[in-house]
Design a protein around this motif. Structure first.
Motif, PDB file in Angstrom:
ATOM      1  N   SER A   1       0.808  -1.217   0.000  1.00  0.00           N
ATOM      2  CA  SER A   1       0.000   0.000   0.000  1.00  0.00           C
ATOM      3  C   SER A   1       0.839   1.263   0.000  1.00  0.00           C
ATOM      4  O   SER A   1       0.413   2.307  -0.470  1.00  0.00           O
ATOM      5  CB  SER A   1      -0.935   0.000   1.212  1.00  0.00           C
ATOM      6  N   GLY A   2       2.038   1.184   0.561  1.00  0.00           N
ATOM      7  CA  GLY A   2       2.869   2.382   0.635  1.00  0.00           C
ATOM      8  C   GLY A   2       2.461   3.321   1.750  1.00  0.00           C
ATOM      9  O   GLY A   2       3.027   4.405   1.904  1.00  0.00           O
ATOM     10  N   ASP A   3       1.455   2.926   2.540  1.00  0.00           N
ATOM     11  CA  ASP A   3       1.029   3.776   3.650  1.00  0.00           C
ATOM     12  C   ASP A   3       2.131   3.832   4.702  1.00  0.00           C
ATOM     13  O   ASP A   3       2.590   2.807   5.208  1.00  0.00           O
ATOM     14  CB  ASP A   3      -0.256   3.241   4.286  1.00  0.00           C
ATOM     15  N   ALA A   4       2.549   5.035   5.023  1.00  0.00           N
ATOM     16  CA  ALA A   4       3.610   5.223   6.008  1.00  0.00           C
ATOM     17  C   ALA A   4       3.008   5.239   7.412  1.00  0.00           C
ATOM     18  O   ALA A   4       1.796   5.228   7.601  1.00  0.00           O
ATOM     19  CB  ALA A   4       4.340   6.526   5.737  1.00  0.00           C
ATOM     20  N   ALA A   5       3.879   5.263   8.415  1.00  0.00           N
ATOM     21  CA  ALA A   5       3.414   5.435   9.778  1.00  0.00           C
ATOM     22  C   ALA A   5       2.697   6.779   9.872  1.00  0.00           C
ATOM     23  O   ALA A   5       2.990   7.709   9.114  1.00  0.00           O
ATOM     24  CB  ALA A   5       4.607   5.388  10.735  1.00  0.00           C
ATOM     25  N   PRO A   6       1.727   6.922  10.805  1.00  0.00           N
ATOM     26  CA  PRO A   6       0.955   8.160  10.881  1.00  0.00           C
ATOM     27  C   PRO A   6       1.804   9.420  10.924  1.00  0.00           C
ATOM     28  O   PRO A   6       1.500  10.403  10.244  1.00  0.00           O
ATOM     29  CB  PRO A   6       0.154   7.964  12.175  1.00  0.00           C
ATOM     30  N   ALA A   7       2.893   9.414  11.700  1.00  0.00           N
ATOM     31  CA  ALA A   7       3.729  10.599  11.805  1.00  0.00           C
ATOM     32  C   ALA A   7       4.400  10.914  10.469  1.00  0.00           C
ATOM     33  O   ALA A   7       4.450  12.080  10.042  1.00  0.00           O
ATOM     34  CB  ALA A   7       4.777  10.399  12.899  1.00  0.00           C
ATOM     35  N   ASP A   8       4.904   9.868   9.792  1.00  0.00           N
ATOM     36  CA  ASP A   8       5.556  10.077   8.501  1.00  0.00           C
ATOM     37  C   ASP A   8       4.551  10.534   7.448  1.00  0.00           C
ATOM     38  O   ASP A   8       4.848  11.395   6.607  1.00  0.00           O
ATOM     39  CB  ASP A   8       6.235   8.783   8.038  1.00  0.00           C
ATOM     40  N   GLN A   9       3.341   9.948   7.492  1.00  0.00           N
ATOM     41  CA  GLN A   9       2.328  10.342   6.524  1.00  0.00           C
ATOM     42  C   GLN A   9       1.902  11.793   6.750  1.00  0.00           C
ATOM     43  O   GLN A   9       1.699  12.546   5.787  1.00  0.00           O
ATOM     44  CB  GLN A   9       1.108   9.426   6.611  1.00  0.00           C
ATOM     45  N   ALA A  10       1.773  12.195   8.012  1.00  0.00           N
ATOM     46  CA  ALA A  10       1.404  13.578   8.313  1.00  0.00           C
ATOM     47  C   ALA A  10       2.470  14.540   7.799  1.00  0.00           C
ATOM     48  O   ALA A  10       2.149  15.615   7.261  1.00  0.00           O
ATOM     49  CB  ALA A  10       1.209  13.748   9.820  1.00  0.00           C
ATOM     50  N   LYS A  11       3.725  14.169   7.947  1.00  0.00           N
ATOM     51  CA  LYS A  11       4.811  15.021   7.460  1.00  0.00           C
ATOM     52  C   LYS A  11       4.767  15.137   5.944  1.00  0.00           C
ATOM     53  O   LYS A  11       4.916  16.236   5.389  1.00  0.00           O
ATOM     54  CB  LYS A  11       6.153  14.444   7.914  1.00  0.00           C
ATOM     55  N   ALA A  12       4.547  13.996   5.257  1.00  0.00           N
ATOM     56  CA  ALA A  12       4.478  14.016   3.794  1.00  0.00           C
ATOM     57  C   ALA A  12       3.272  14.816   3.320  1.00  0.00           C
ATOM     58  O   ALA A  12       3.339  15.560   2.332  1.00  0.00           O
ATOM     59  CB  ALA A  12       4.419  12.589   3.258  1.00  0.00           C
ATOM     60  N   LEU A  13       2.135  14.687   4.035  1.00  0.00           N
ATOM     61  CA  LEU A  13       0.934  15.435   3.666  1.00  0.00           C
ATOM     62  C   LEU A  13       1.147  16.933   3.869  1.00  0.00           C
ATOM     63  O   LEU A  13       0.709  17.749   3.046  1.00  0.00           O
ATOM     64  CB  LEU A  13      -0.258  14.950   4.489  1.00  0.00           C
ATOM     65  N   ALA A  14       1.839  17.291   4.951  1.00  0.00           N
ATOM     66  CA  ALA A  14       2.127  18.706   5.195  1.00  0.00           C
ATOM     67  C   ALA A  14       2.983  19.286   4.072  1.00  0.00           C
ATOM     68  O   ALA A  14       2.760  20.418   3.618  1.00  0.00           O
ATOM     69  CB  ALA A  14       2.831  18.867   6.539  1.00  0.00           C
ATOM     70  N   THR A  15       3.938  18.506   3.617  1.00  0.00           N
ATOM     71  CA  THR A  15       4.777  18.963   2.502  1.00  0.00           C
ATOM     72  C   THR A  15       3.943  19.143   1.237  1.00  0.00           C
ATOM     73  O   THR A  15       4.107  20.120   0.493  1.00  0.00           O
ATOM     74  CB  THR A  15       5.907  17.945   2.250  1.00  0.00           C
ATOM     75  N   PHE A  16       3.024  18.204   0.997  1.00  0.00           N
ATOM     76  CA  PHE A  16       2.153  18.282  -0.185  1.00  0.00           C
ATOM     77  C   PHE A  16       1.265  19.529  -0.121  1.00  0.00           C
ATOM     78  O   PHE A  16       1.135  20.271  -1.110  1.00  0.00           O
ATOM     79  CB  PHE A  16       1.301  17.017  -0.265  1.00  0.00           C
ATOM     80  N   VAL A  17       0.648  19.775   1.038  1.00  0.00           N
ATOM     81  CA  VAL A  17      -0.248  20.932   1.182  1.00  0.00           C
ATOM     82  C   VAL A  17       0.531  22.234   1.051  1.00  0.00           C
ATOM     83  O   VAL A  17       0.059  23.202   0.437  1.00  0.00           O
ATOM     84  CB  VAL A  17      -0.991  20.868   2.527  1.00  0.00           C
ATOM     85  N   SER A  18       1.755  22.273   1.592  1.00  0.00           N
ATOM     86  CA  SER A  18       2.570  23.495   1.506  1.00  0.00           C
ATOM     87  C   SER A  18       2.871  23.868   0.065  1.00  0.00           C
ATOM     88  O   SER A  18       3.021  25.048  -0.272  1.00  0.00           O
ATOM     89  CB  SER A  18       3.883  23.318   2.272  1.00  0.00           C
TER      90      SER A  18
END
Length: 361
Positions: free
Chosen positions: A209-226
């Motif tokens: 799935s490529g789903d990261a740990a919640p903390a890593d996913q939140a960091k990647a999502l923050a980068t995407f939104v920025s």
């Protein structure tokens, strides 16, 4: 034979008005009806409303099942979140149909078992088992659609009819993560009676799935939104402030998911590859599932035989140890036997146990 039918509806995105609740109440006098939920059970009679129209007009999800085997799950999503053309490659009339109405995409996950099969008095479901599928689909997770397609193949296999159709039918795009289903997806697989062996061989072509740990996913999502344009981010914030942001998160997650690819190339030693595999035919999948099922049955039978042999050997070892103990000190047992003979009493449990161990083959 007692009939049983269960009907449930949920309003997720907005509650029903008083007038809408009265409209639904006119269809059933005994149902439990609130602004967000309708539920009723029937042991005789039937629901007189049109379930599809109720979902088209009022509700976001509907569940139906009967103890003669029929099952239906209807989900409604805004067409902007899940387009009909996205669903169509996974649709088979035996398990999943799709249509649009009033700006919504409606998914009908169904099994029609009114064919004289065995009645099911054990299964029970509620919409809380499945409602999470809406958010997953809205966020771009297509595993529920592929599960429905597999359920349709299982119906074909059990029907044992048009093998040429099996060869012509090619699987739709295989989503990542089939080997690691979420809770709602597991519930859907059970609801649609997806064959475990078929799911296992189908998952061979599914990347992790490529789903990261919640903390890593939140960091990647923050980068995407920025990285989003400022005007777009401002528009999203305005939607949230005006209370129109029910699906903002889903839209963002779907776009975020589309930018991410399953973990790199190939997992070493794994059956899965991130490279797009060649699409398999229904016939190939069903044949592979049959081989997997046969091999699994043989392994399970071998394991049962090994366990039975282990139990037999353990029993023999206990018997041999007991006989050795008796042979080492037989005096007390013979003394007890002589006493019982003299008293004309039945043998004690200790003597009876000794007799059985001596006479056992």
């Amino acid at each position: 034979m007692s009939e049983y039918q269960y009907y449930e509806f949920l309003a997720v995105d907005r509650p029903l008005s008083k007038d809408e609740q009265a409209q639904v109440r006119a269809l059933s006098t005994r149902a439990t009806i609130t602004a967000t939920r309708f539920v009723n059970e029937y042991h005789f009679g039937d629901f007189h409303g049109d379930t599809t129209k109720l979902v088209e007009q009022l509700y976001d999800a509907h569940l139906y099942f009967a103890n003669w085997g029929s099952r239906c799950l209807l989900l409604r999503l805004p067409a902007g979140l899940l387009a009909k053309k996205t669903v169509e490659p996974y649709a088979l009339e035996e398990s999943l149909t799709v249509h649009t109405k009033g700006g919504y995409t409606l998914l009908d996950f169904s099994l029609d078992c009114e064919d004289g099969g065995e009645w099911d008095f054990e299964s029970s479901f509620t919409l809380s088992d499945f409602v999470g599928l809406r958010a997953e689909l809205a966020a771009g997770d297509l595993r529920p659609l592929y599960l429905a397609w597999l359920a349709g193949l299982r119906v074909w296999e059990l029907a044992e009819d048009d093998e040429e159709e099996y060869a012509r039918e090619t699987e739709p795009p295989v989503p990542a993560g089939l080997g690691e289903l979420t809770g709602p997806q597991q519930a859907l697989a059970h609801f649609l009676k997806v064959d475990e062996d078929l799911l296992t061989v189908a998952a061979d072509a599914s990347a992790p799935s490529g789903d990261a740990a919640p903390a890593d996913q939140a960091k990647a999502l923050a980068t995407f939104v920025s990285a989003l344009p400022t005007a777009e981010k401002n528009a999203l914030l305005v939607e949230a402030a005006l209370g129109k942001a029910a699906h903002v998160g889903s839209r963002l997650m779907a776009r975020f998911r589309a930018t991410r690819t399953p973990a790199d190339a190939t997992t070493v030693g794994s059956r899965r590859s991130a490279a797009a595999p060649q699409r398999r035919s229904a016939a190939a999948l069903l044949d592979a599932a049959h081989l997997h099922r046969t091999g699994r049955a043989e392994r399970e039978q071998k394991a049962r035989r090994a366990a039975e042999e282990a139990r037999r050997r353990a029993a023999e070892e206990r018997r041999a140890a007991h006989l050795a103990k008796v042979a080492a000190a037989p005096g007390p047992l013979w003394t007890e036997i002589d006493d019982l003979i003299g008293q004309k009493k039945p043998p004690s449990r200790r003597v009876s146990s000794w007799r059985r161990s001596v006479s056992a083959p």
